[in-house]
Design a protein around this motif. Structure first.
Motif, mmCIF file in Angstrom:
data_model
loop_
_atom_site.group_PDB
_atom_site.id
_atom_site.type_symbol
_atom_site.label_atom_id
_atom_site.label_comp_id
_atom_site.label_asym_id
_atom_site.label_seq_id
_atom_site.Cartn_x
_atom_site.Cartn_y
_atom_site.Cartn_z
ATOM 1 N N TYR A 54 0.835 -1.198 0.000
ATOM 2 C CA TYR A 54 0.000 0.000 0.000
ATOM 3 C C TYR A 54 0.877 1.259 0.000
ATOM 4 O O TYR A 54 0.613 2.217 -0.734
ATOM 5 C CB TYR A 54 -0.943 0.008 1.211
ATOM 6 N N ILE A 97 1.683 -5.125 -11.137
ATOM 7 C CA ILE A 97 1.339 -3.768 -10.736
ATOM 8 C C ILE A 97 0.547 -3.168 -11.894
ATOM 9 O O ILE A 97 0.902 -3.352 -13.065
ATOM 10 C CB ILE A 97 2.578 -2.923 -10.361
ATOM 11 N N VAL A 150 -3.053 3.259 -8.636
ATOM 12 C CA VAL A 150 -1.938 2.313 -8.562
ATOM 13 C C VAL A 150 -2.368 1.153 -7.679
ATOM 14 O O VAL A 150 -2.806 1.368 -6.543
ATOM 15 C CB VAL A 150 -0.670 2.969 -7.968
ATOM 16 N N GLY A 151 -2.243 -0.067 -8.212
ATOM 17 C CA GLY A 151 -2.641 -1.223 -7.421
ATOM 18 C C GLY A 151 -1.826 -2.464 -7.741
ATOM 19 O O GLY A 151 -1.179 -2.547 -8.781
ATOM 20 N N TYR A 187 -4.518 -1.003 -3.193
ATOM 21 C CA TYR A 187 -4.437 0.038 -4.227
ATOM 22 C C TYR A 187 -4.615 1.411 -3.600
ATOM 23 O O TYR A 187 -5.069 1.541 -2.457
ATOM 24 C CB TYR A 187 -5.490 -0.182 -5.320
ATOM 25 N N CYS A 196 2.171 1.871 -3.418
ATOM 26 C CA CYS A 196 1.112 2.461 -4.246
ATOM 27 C C CYS A 196 0.979 3.954 -3.965
ATOM 28 O O CYS A 196 0.904 4.775 -4.884
ATOM 29 C CB CYS A 196 -0.231 1.772 -3.984
ATOM 30 N N LYS A 243 1.671 7.054 -6.581
ATOM 31 C CA LYS A 243 0.564 7.954 -6.952
ATOM 32 C C LYS A 243 0.856 9.388 -6.523
ATOM 33 O O LYS A 243 0.580 10.331 -7.266
ATOM 34 C CB LYS A 243 -0.748 7.478 -6.340
#
Length: 151
Positions: free
Chosen positions: A26, A122, A42-43, A59, A29, A33
């Motif tokens: 996380y 990703i 983004v995940g 995400y 991500c 971002k």
């Protein structure tokens, strides 16, 4: 922020064993971002046990209904089968695209390998048209190589 500036931050986050793997993913991500203008969602997706599907693990970005993606479906599902990077400059030009949001214009998906096996990916959506370059691909390959070390 330049990709080269983000590399040590990625490594630092992933080396923090005080956090769970999901929390570290996380944080990756969020880092991407928050620091790359054209990364709007983004995940990380991973193979769902022995099923022929991907499951969203974590995400950052707009909520998605696509927690499970069958292999072959959409860009992520195609990467699960092809084992190759997939850069989509214009999502509307793709016939096998799963729309997560009407504002998404482009997408990049990079497979994540552990011991030579494609175990996840990703996925990044952008609200910009055709923003992804080879530099994005190389950087995201680096991110996935680092992530593989903690899985």
């Amino acid at each position: 922020m330049l990709f080269e500036d983000l590399r040590p931050q990625v490594t630092h986050i992933l080396e923090n064993n005080d956090e769970s793997v999901t929390d570290r993913l996380y944080m990756i991500c969020k880092l991407l971002k928050d620091n790359i203008d054209h990364y709007d969602w983004v995940g990380f997706y991973f193979k769902n046990e022995d099923k022929e599907e991907l499951k969203l693990r974590t995400y950052v970005g707009e909520k998605t209904d696509h927690d499970i993606i069958p292999f072959g479906k959409g860009i992520c599902g195609q990467v699960a089968i092809s084992n190759k990077n997939f850069v989509v400059p214009d999502v509307q030009a793709q016939s096998n695209y799963i729309a997560c949001s009407l504002t998404v214009k482009s997408e990049i998906v990079i497979p994540l390998f552990k011991n030579g096996e494609n175990i996840g990916q990703i996925d990044i959506d952008s609200e910009s048209s055709d923003p992804f370059t080879e530099k994005d691909e190389r950087f995201l390959e680096f991110v996935n190589q680092e992530v593989a070390k903690i899985l």
